[in-house]
Design an enzyme around this catalytic site. Sequence first.
Site, PDB file in Angstrom:
ATOM      1  N   THR A  13       0.826  -1.218   0.000  1.00 56.80           N
ATOM      2  CA  THR A  13       0.000   0.000   0.000  1.00 56.80           C
ATOM      3  C   THR A  13       0.851   1.255   0.000  1.00 56.80           C
ATOM      4  OG1 THR A  13      -1.794  -1.125   1.111  1.00 56.80           O
ATOM      5  CG2 THR A  13      -1.739   1.246   1.392  1.00 56.80           C
ATOM      6  N   THR A  93       1.664  -4.144   4.306  1.00 55.01           N
ATOM      7  CA  THR A  93       1.545  -4.358   5.752  1.00 55.01           C
ATOM      8  C   THR A  93       0.999  -5.746   6.130  1.00 55.01           C
ATOM      9  OG1 THR A  93      -0.658  -3.357   5.812  1.00 55.01           O
ATOM     10  CG2 THR A  93       1.214  -1.895   6.235  1.00 55.01           C
TER      11      THR A  93
HETATM   12  N1  ASP Z   1      -2.630  -5.751   0.952  1.00 52.20           N
HETATM   13  C1  ASP Z   1      -1.649  -4.730   1.187  1.00 52.20           C
HETATM   14  C2  ASP Z   1      -0.294  -5.408   1.213  1.00 52.20           C
HETATM   15  O1  ASP Z   1       0.016  -6.062   2.172  1.00 52.20           O
HETATM   16  C3  ASP Z   1      -1.931  -4.034   2.460  1.00 52.20           C
HETATM   17  C4  ASP Z   1      -0.943  -2.962   2.843  1.00 52.20           C
HETATM   18  O2  ASP Z   1       0.153  -2.822   2.342  1.00 52.20           O
HETATM   19  O3  ASP Z   1      -1.301  -2.177   3.765  1.00 52.20           O
HETATM   20  O4  ASP Z   1       0.462  -5.290   0.285  1.00 52.20           O
END
Ligand code: ASP
Length: 330
Positions: A13, A93
């Site tokens: 993200t 994340t």
């Molecule tokens: N789905 C995303 C990922 O893990 C969520 C994020 O980065 O906050 O790449």
Amino acid sequence: MKKNIVIIGTGGTIAGKASSATETLHYTSAILSVNSLIHEIPEIHKIVHVTGEQLSQIDSCDMTCGIWLQLAARVNELLASNKVDGIVITHGTDTLEETAYFLNLVIQSQKPVVLVGAMRPVTAMSADGPMNLYNAVTLAANDKSIGKGVLVALNDTVNCSREVTKTNTMLQDSFQAPDLGYLGYIQGGIPYFYRLPARRHTLCSEFDCRGITDLPKVEIIYGYVDSSPIIAEAAVKAGAKGLIYAGLGNGNMSQDIRKGLINIEKQGVVIVRSTRVSSGIVTRNGAVHDDEYHFVVSDTLSPQKARILLMLALLTTNDPVEIQRMFWEY
Ligand code: ASP
């Protein structure tokens, strides 16, 4: 003198884009290159020499052991050079805590390695990515971060990779160590440490994945009311060399599951009792007779981190006594 920091982009993200500034939930991860992310924070050039490298461009749900091994090899190679003082890794994340703990066990350097992500895409009003990245770079460039293992920096906090976890699906203070606490804070570009990681990591780790192209298969089995051993048995049939049982309470299990796991252990598969509870030590020989069944307990590691330690342990041994020693030490 300015430090030389390499930022390795993997996606997530923090590199994601949505269709409008008010959209924080529906967006696509892993769109912007690491160099574009660096471009967003020109202030960084005042404090460090920074270079970007793109290792992958994925939603972190698609992270694999293969990419981990490539990432570890590249980080070890960069840190062996006297031209690199620290590394920042931008990451989604969802699995950030797993990549951080894996690297914590296999990086052979004292130099700082910091993982960073964001809960909002770059396009969002009040996106958290740019400040998180700025903070992560200042953390990686600070001498106080040397020898503290792989660190995680989000939302002005510094976290130990062994203990940090994503605690909320959407809030910006999602990354916390609810059981044992933050290592510190970052304020005004300066890290303040209050605690140190006590377990073996990086240079003091015995794990070496150089030349390895894949990790042994370890699956996680979840405990719940009236669960049966069929999922555990299917995992072993599919080639699992180890199982993490995310047990009830203190790693507890029904009689049915216990019989199934005892039987599976006799086939040479290592069984680690972890817990679906978010904090506390899983007690060895508590309600379950681990010595008798040759089970291992996960200490305070979450099931997903216990899986990482078990995969690395299985590269050299499947002796439950030796593996239990590792779970007490890492
Ligand atoms: N789905 C995303 C990922 O893990 C969520 C994020 O980065 O906050 O790449």
